[in-house]
Scaffold this motif. Structure first.
Motif, mmCIF file in Angstrom:
data_model
loop_
_atom_site.group_PDB
_atom_site.id
_atom_site.type_symbol
_atom_site.label_atom_id
_atom_site.label_comp_id
_atom_site.label_asym_id
_atom_site.label_seq_id
_atom_site.Cartn_x
_atom_site.Cartn_y
_atom_site.Cartn_z
ATOM 1 N N SER A 116 0.832 -1.210 0.000
ATOM 2 C CA SER A 116 0.000 0.000 0.000
ATOM 3 C C SER A 116 0.864 1.256 0.000
ATOM 4 O O SER A 116 0.476 2.267 -0.587
ATOM 5 C CB SER A 116 -0.975 -0.001 1.171
ATOM 6 O OG SER A 116 -0.318 -0.308 2.348
ATOM 7 N N ILE A 119 1.589 1.699 -3.571
ATOM 8 C CA ILE A 119 0.433 2.187 -4.339
ATOM 9 C C ILE A 119 0.197 3.683 -4.059
ATOM 10 O O ILE A 119 0.015 4.476 -4.975
ATOM 11 C CB ILE A 119 -0.831 1.348 -4.022
ATOM 12 C CG1 ILE A 119 -0.638 -0.076 -4.544
ATOM 13 C CG2 ILE A 119 -2.094 1.977 -4.631
ATOM 14 C CD1 ILE A 119 -1.691 -1.075 -4.103
ATOM 15 N N TRP A 245 -1.407 -9.895 -2.715
ATOM 16 C CA TRP A 245 -1.637 -9.148 -3.963
ATOM 17 C C TRP A 245 -2.910 -9.633 -4.667
ATOM 18 O O TRP A 245 -3.591 -8.862 -5.313
ATOM 19 C CB TRP A 245 -0.431 -9.295 -4.897
ATOM 20 C CG TRP A 245 0.740 -8.469 -4.436
ATOM 21 C CD1 TRP A 245 0.784 -7.679 -3.315
ATOM 22 C CD2 TRP A 245 2.024 -8.339 -5.045
ATOM 23 N NE1 TRP A 245 2.017 -7.074 -3.185
ATOM 24 C CE2 TRP A 245 2.808 -7.468 -4.244
ATOM 25 C CE3 TRP A 245 2.617 -8.886 -6.184
ATOM 26 C CZ2 TRP A 245 4.118 -7.134 -4.541
ATOM 27 C CZ3 TRP A 245 3.922 -8.542 -6.487
ATOM 28 C CH2 TRP A 245 4.664 -7.673 -5.682
ATOM 29 N N LEU A 248 -5.858 -7.850 -3.445
ATOM 30 C CA LEU A 248 -5.860 -6.378 -3.572
ATOM 31 C C LEU A 248 -7.124 -5.808 -4.223
ATOM 32 O O LEU A 248 -7.665 -4.813 -3.726
ATOM 33 C CB LEU A 248 -4.633 -5.906 -4.363
ATOM 34 C CG LEU A 248 -3.351 -5.647 -3.575
ATOM 35 C CD1 LEU A 248 -2.251 -5.187 -4.513
ATOM 36 C CD2 LEU A 248 -3.569 -4.587 -2.501
ATOM 37 N N PRO A 249 -7.605 -6.397 -5.328
ATOM 38 C CA PRO A 249 -8.798 -5.811 -5.968
ATOM 39 C C PRO A 249 -9.987 -5.667 -5.024
ATOM 40 O O PRO A 249 -10.814 -4.765 -5.189
ATOM 41 C CB PRO A 249 -9.105 -6.804 -7.094
ATOM 42 C CG PRO A 249 -7.812 -7.476 -7.383
ATOM 43 C CD PRO A 249 -7.084 -7.537 -6.089
ATOM 44 N N LYS A 250 -10.049 -6.536 -3.996
ATOM 45 C CA LYS A 250 -11.162 -6.446 -3.032
ATOM 46 C C LYS A 250 -11.150 -5.095 -2.302
ATOM 47 O O LYS A 250 -12.169 -4.621 -1.829
ATOM 48 C CB LYS A 250 -10.985 -7.543 -1.976
ATOM 49 C CG LYS A 250 -11.649 -8.852 -2.308
ATOM 50 C CD LYS A 250 -11.756 -9.651 -1.023
ATOM 51 C CE LYS A 250 -11.073 -10.991 -1.166
ATOM 52 N NZ LYS A 250 -10.888 -11.687 0.096
ATOM 53 N N TYR A 251 -9.951 -4.537 -2.174
ATOM 54 C CA TYR A 251 -9.812 -3.314 -1.364
ATOM 55 C C TYR A 251 -9.587 -2.081 -2.241
ATOM 56 O O TYR A 251 -9.036 -1.089 -1.784
ATOM 57 C CB TYR A 251 -8.648 -3.479 -0.373
ATOM 58 C CG TYR A 251 -8.798 -4.700 0.485
ATOM 59 C CD1 TYR A 251 -9.750 -4.748 1.494
ATOM 60 C CD2 TYR A 251 -8.007 -5.827 0.273
ATOM 61 C CE1 TYR A 251 -9.901 -5.887 2.269
ATOM 62 C CE2 TYR A 251 -8.157 -6.965 1.049
ATOM 63 C CZ TYR A 251 -9.108 -6.987 2.044
ATOM 64 O OH TYR A 251 -9.260 -8.107 2.813
ATOM 65 N N TRP A 252 -10.009 -2.157 -3.496
ATOM 66 C CA TRP A 252 -9.701 -1.058 -4.421
ATOM 67 C C TRP A 252 -10.264 0.267 -3.946
ATOM 68 O O TRP A 252 -9.637 1.310 -4.075
ATOM 69 C CB TRP A 252 -10.179 -1.392 -5.844
ATOM 70 C CG TRP A 252 -11.688 -1.362 -5.995
ATOM 71 C CD1 TRP A 252 -12.542 -2.370 -5.750
ATOM 72 C CD2 TRP A 252 -12.478 -0.245 -6.389
ATOM 73 N NE1 TRP A 252 -13.837 -1.986 -5.962
ATOM 74 C CE2 TRP A 252 -13.832 -0.669 -6.365
ATOM 75 C CE3 TRP A 252 -12.197 1.071 -6.772
ATOM 76 C CZ2 TRP A 252 -14.880 0.169 -6.699
ATOM 77 C CZ3 TRP A 252 -13.253 1.908 -7.104
ATOM 78 C CH2 TRP A 252 -14.573 1.463 -7.080
ATOM 79 N N LEU A 255 -8.106 1.677 -1.125
ATOM 80 C CA LEU A 255 -6.830 2.157 -1.662
ATOM 81 C C LEU A 255 -7.025 3.473 -2.414
ATOM 82 O O LEU A 255 -6.245 4.417 -2.244
ATOM 83 C CB LEU A 255 -6.219 1.103 -2.595
ATOM 84 C CG LEU A 255 -5.787 -0.204 -1.911
ATOM 85 C CD1 LEU A 255 -5.468 -1.270 -2.942
ATOM 86 C CD2 LEU A 255 -4.583 0.025 -1.008
ATOM 87 N N LEU A 256 -8.087 3.541 -3.195
ATOM 88 C CA LEU A 256 -8.348 4.761 -3.973
ATOM 89 C C LEU A 256 -8.668 5.934 -3.043
ATOM 90 O O LEU A 256 -8.124 7.032 -3.177
ATOM 91 C CB LEU A 256 -9.511 4.507 -4.944
ATOM 92 C CG LEU A 256 -9.864 5.673 -5.857
ATOM 93 C CD1 LEU A 256 -8.754 5.897 -6.877
ATOM 94 C CD2 LEU A 256 -11.177 5.428 -6.599
ATOM 95 N N GLU A 299 -7.313 -4.379 6.074
ATOM 96 C CA GLU A 299 -7.740 -3.084 5.540
ATOM 97 C C GLU A 299 -7.235 -1.933 6.424
ATOM 98 O O GLU A 299 -6.995 -0.828 5.949
ATOM 99 C CB GLU A 299 -9.264 -3.071 5.506
ATOM 100 C CG GLU A 299 -9.837 -2.447 4.261
ATOM 101 C CD GLU A 299 -11.345 -2.553 4.269
ATOM 102 O OE1 GLU A 299 -11.867 -3.536 4.839
ATOM 103 O OE2 GLU A 299 -11.990 -1.657 3.712
ATOM 104 N N THR A 306 -1.376 3.681 2.735
ATOM 105 C CA THR A 306 -1.585 4.288 1.410
ATOM 106 C C THR A 306 -1.669 5.807 1.557
ATOM 107 O O THR A 306 -1.007 6.553 0.823
ATOM 108 C CB THR A 306 -2.903 3.767 0.774
ATOM 109 O OG1 THR A 306 -2.918 2.359 0.858
ATOM 110 C CG2 THR A 306 -3.038 4.198 -0.663
#
Lengths: 506, 180
Positions: A116, A119, A245, A248-252, A255-256, A299, A306
Motif C-alpha cells: 500500500s 500504491i 496481492w 488487492l482488488p477487493k480493497y480497491w 486504496l483509492l 484493511e 496508502t
C-alpha cells in the motif's frame, strides 16, 4: 503526452550504473533510519544530507529521495513487529498491524504495508508527473504579490489547520521567519540581528538548524526513554506476497480513497499524520464491519499506509512546482536543492529539465526497487534493532556534526547545531511544532523578498494583495484558513442555535 | 503466542527507573520558554527598530519585516505565558524525571565535550573518543567492540569525506603527523 516524453528522458538520465547504485545505497540507508527507533524520514534525510554535498544535483537528489522512500518503508517494520511507530504517521498502522503480527500474520501485514505504501506513492507520483508541469507553467505567470499570497496561504493553513495550540504554531513560525532574516539584508546590504558577531554575518543556515532540531534533539529524546524492545520476527515468502496481492482488488475502494486523501493532504500542508488517521477512520466508517478494526484487519493496514505515503510523496509537488514544501522532509529536500545552486519553483522545470525529470523518474524507480528490497530483506532490517542504541547514538551525533560543519566549513555551525538540538528537545516536549518552524526558516527570506517587492510595486499599498482575482482569492483563502477554527466554531454554534423546526423548513 | 515467535528481544540495562521523581513539570518549562522567547522578541524588535523599521523612498526598510515578526513573536509568547498558567494538564505533566535527565545529560555532555575536542583534536580523533567513551561508559559494551566500532566508523568517515568526496573537515595533530 509531453509529460510522458519528458519522463522517458528522465529515465534515460537516471539509468546509469552510478545513479542506480546511489539509489540502492539511499534506500538501504533510508530503511535503516526508518527502522531505528527515534529516527525517521526528516531526521534521516537531514543527517545524511552531507553525504550528497559533493555530488552532482541529480545524483544527490536521487539518493536523498531514496533515503526518504526507504525511511517510509522502514517505519512500517517497527510499527507492525514491535508496536513502535517510528513516526507519528505510523501510529495508525499499529492499530491493526500489530494485532495481525500477534496472530502470526506479520508477513501478511508487512506485505500489505509495503504494497500500500507503493500504491500510495505511485498515485502521488503520477499526480506529480502530470500536474507539476501544468502548475509550474501556470505559476510562471505569478508576480511577487501572488507568490507572497501563496506563502501566506502556507503559513496560515499551518496555523488554522494544525492540531497544536495555535499560539505555539505562531511562536514556531515567527521564530523561524525571524531567524531566516538574520545576517545581511539582501536588498539594502545592511546587517540585521547580528549584534556585532562576524559568524552571524552569514546568517543562520537552515540545514544547520534542521540537523540540530531533528538529529540531535531526537537522540536526546530517544535516550530519555527505555529502549527495551520485544517483538515478532518475520520473513516474507513469495507465496504470502502473491496471496496478499491477489486480494488487492477487493480493497480497491479503500486504496483509492486513501490515495486521494493522501494526495490532497500532501499538496496542502495537512501532512502525512492527518492523512494516515483520516484514511484509517474513513476505511472504518465505510466498512461493513467497523468493529473488526483494531483487531487485526488487513484493511486497517492498507488505509493508513496508502494515505501516509501518498501524502509524503505528494508533498514534493508544491516544492518542485512552486518552491513551497508541503512537509518537513520536503522542506529539507528544498534546502538541499538550494545547496546545489538550484532554485526550486516554476523556473526549475524550464532551466533544469534533466534534474526535474530525473528526480520524477527516480520516484517511480525508487519505489519499485524499494518495494522489492524491503519485501526480500525484512529479517535483516528487523535485526538492526539488536544493535545497541549506545553504539548508534554517538555515530549519529558524529554524522550530524560532520553535516553541520560541511555546509559552510564553520565550527560556529557545529555549536549552533548543538544549540538547536537543545531547542528542538525542549520544543518537542512542550509541544511547540517543529514543522512550521522549519518551513518558516526555509521560506523566510523568499517570503520577505516577495512581500517587499510587492510593497515597492504598490508604493506601500496593501491593496496589492487583492489587486486581481488570482491574488485576491489566494489572500482571502489564507485569511479564512487562519481563522478557520473560529469560523468552524461559529458555524457549529449557529447550527446548534437553529431550532429543529427551522432546520426542517430549510 | 509461542515464545519461538518472539525472536527479537532487546533489553535496555541502563533504562531509567519508572518511579524516578520529577525534576520539573511542563508548565514551569513552558512559562520559562515563553519568557525567554518574550525577551528574545524584545531584543530583536529593538535591533530591528534601530536598523530601520519604517518606510523610505525605496520601500520598506531592512528592519520592517522582522520588526513586525518580533511583535508577533512577543504577542504569542505573552499569550503562551497566560495559557500555561491556566493549563491544569501541564501543571501535573512531568517534563522530565531525575532518571531521564541523567540519561539526557549522558548524551548531551559527551556531545558538548566532543564539540570542544573537535576544535583541538580534529573531527576524526574526537569521533573515535566519543564513540569509544559512549559505548563503553553509557552502553557498558565490551572494550574491544567499542574500540573496533569507533576505529572503523572514524576510518570510514575519513575515507568518505576527506578522500572520496574532498570535503575538508577540521583536523588535529594526528592528521598533521600523517601529512593531512
Amino acid at each position: 503526452m509531453e509529460a510522458l516524453g519528458l519522463l522517458l528522458h528522465g529515465f534515460a538520465v537516471l539509468l546509469t550504473w552510478k545513479t542506480l547504485a546511489l539509489m540502492m545505497v539511499g534506500l538501504v540507508l533510508g530503511v535503516f533510519v526508518g527502522v531505528l527507533p527515534g529516527l525517521g524520514g526528516p531526521n534521516g534525510v537531514a543527517i545524511l544530507l552531507p553525504l550528497t554535498f559533493s555530488m552532482d544535483p541529480t545524483s544527490a537528489i536521487v539518493m536523498l529521495s531514496c533515503i526518504y522512500w526507504g525511511a517510509l518503508f522502514g517505519g512500517a517494520i517497527t510499527s507492525i513487529l514491535f508496536n513502535i511507530p517510528g513516526e507519528a504517521w505510523s501510529v495508525a498502522t499499529t492499530f491493526d498491524g500489530y494485532p495481525m503480527a500477534q496472530q502470526g500474520k506479520a508477513a501478511e501485514a508487512l506485505t500489505a504495508a509495503f504494497t500500500s505504501s507503493f500504491i500510495g506513492s505511485l498515485v502521488a507520483v503520477l499526480l506529480i508527473t502530470f500536474l507539476a508541469p501544468w502548475i509550474s507553467s501556470f505559476a510562471l505567470k505569478f508576480g511577487p504579490p501572488e507568490f507572497f499570497a501563496v506563502y501566506l496561504l502556507t503559513f496560515c493553513s499551518f496555523v488554522g489547520l494544525g492540531r497544536e495550540d495555535k499560539h505555539k504554531t505562531v511562536v514556531a513560525m515567527s521564530l523561524g521567519l525571524l531567524l531566516a532574516g538574520v545576517g545581511m539584508d539582501t536588498v539594502s546590504g545592511q546587517l540585521r540581528m547580528t549584534f556585532g558577531s562576524t559568524d552571524l554575518l552569514r546568517g543562520i543556515n537552515f540545514l544547520v538548524a534542521v540537523i540540530g532540531l531533528f538529529g540531535i534533539s531526537e537522540i536526546l529524546l530517544t535516550m530519555e526513554e527505555r529502549l527495551a524492545l520485544r517483538g515478532h520476527a518475520a520473513s516474507i515468502s513469495l507465496r504470502t506476497v502473491l496471496a496478499v496481492w491477489k486480494d488487492l482488488p477487493k480493497y480497491w475502494m479503500t486504496l483509492l480513497r486513501s490515495s486521494v486523501i493522501g494526495c490532497w493532504l500532501g499538496i496542502t500542508p495537512g501532512g502525512a499524520i492527518a492523512a494516515s488517521f483520516m484514511g484509517y477512520n474513513l476505511a472504518k466508517r465505510f466498512s461493513k464491519d467497523p468493529d473488526s478494526f483494531g483487531k487485526g484487519r488487513i484493511e486497517g493496514v492498507f488505509a493508513p499506509e496508502t494515505a501516509a505515503h501518498a501524502s509524503g510523496t505528494a508533498a514534493l509537488l508544491p516544492m518542485l512546482a512552486l518552491g513551497i514544501p508541503g512537509s518537513g522532509t520536503a522542506a529539507i529536500l528544498l534546502g538541499g536543492l538550494m545547496v546545489w545552486g538550484l532554485n526550486p519553483g516554476p523556473l526549475l522545470f524550464v532551466e533544469h529539465k534533466d534534474f526535474v525529470w530525473g528526480l520524477i523518474a527516480s520516484m517511480y524507480l525508487g519505489n519499485v526497487v524499494g518495494l522489492v528490497l524491503v519485501l526480500s530483506t525484512v529479517p535483516i532490517f528487523a535485526s538492526i534493532l539488536r544493535v545497541p542504541f549506545a553504539a548508534v547514538a554517538p555515530m549519529i551525533v558524529v554524522s550530524c556534526a560532520i553535516g553541520a560543519y560541511a555546509i559552510q566549513n564553520a565550527m560556529f555551525d557545529v555549536w549552533l547545531m548543538l544549540g538547536f538540538g537543545v531547542v528542538g528537545y525542549v520544543f518537542k516536549k512542550i509541544k511547540i511544532p517543529l514543522a512550521p518552524f522549519t518551513l518558516a526558516l526555509v521560506l523566510g527570506s523568499r517570503a520577505e523578498d516577495a512581500f517587499r517587492q510587492s510593497m515597492i510595486i504598490s508604493g506601500g499599498n496593501m491593496k496589492v494583495f487583492w489587486a486581481n482575482g488570482l491574488v485576491g482569492t489566494i489572500t482571502t483563502l489564507a485569511i479564512l484558513l487562519l481563522f478557520w477554527p473560529l469560523i468552524d466554531r461559529l458555524v457549529a454554534s449557529f447550527g446548534k442555535s437553529v431550532p429543529p423546526a427551522a432546520k426542517a423548513e430549510a | 503466542m509461542s515464545n519461538a515467535e518472539l525472536e527479537i528481544d532487546v533489553d535496555d540495562p541502563t533504562a531509567p527507573e519508572e518511579d524516578s521523581p520529577a525534576v520539573t513539570n511542563s508548565r514551569t518549562v513552558d512559562v520559562a520558554v515563553s519568557l525567554l522567547l518574550l525577551a528574545l522578541a524584545a531584543v530583536l524588535a529593538w535591533d530591528n527598530w534601530r536598523t530601520g523599521a519604517s518606510w523610505d523612498s525605496t520601500g520598506p526598510e531592512p528592519g520592517y519585516f522582522p520588526f513586525y515578526l518580533s511583535v508577533i513573536l512577543g504577542g504569542a509568547s505573552l499569550y503562551g505565558i497566560g495559557a500555561a498558567f491556566l493549563s491544569n494538564k501541564e501543571a501535573v505533566e512531568t517534563f522530565v524525571t531525575r532518571a531521564q535527565l541523567r540519561r539526557v545529560m549522558a548524551v548531551f555532555l559527551p556531545t558538548l565535550l566532543f564539540c570542544v575536542a573537535m576544535q583541538v583534536l580534529g573531527i576524526y580523533v574526537a569521533s573515535f573518543l566519543l564513540i569509544v567513551g559512549f559505548m563503553r561508559i553509557v552502553g557498558k559494551i565490551a572494550l574491544w567492540k567499542s574500540l573496533l566500532t569507533a576505529f572503523l566508523f572514524s576510518a570510514v568517515m575519513f575515507v568518505t569525506f576527506d578522500l572520496v568526496f574532498d570535503v575538508i573537515m577540521p583536523k588535529g595533530p594526528l592528521e598533521a603527523a600523517f601529512g593531512y
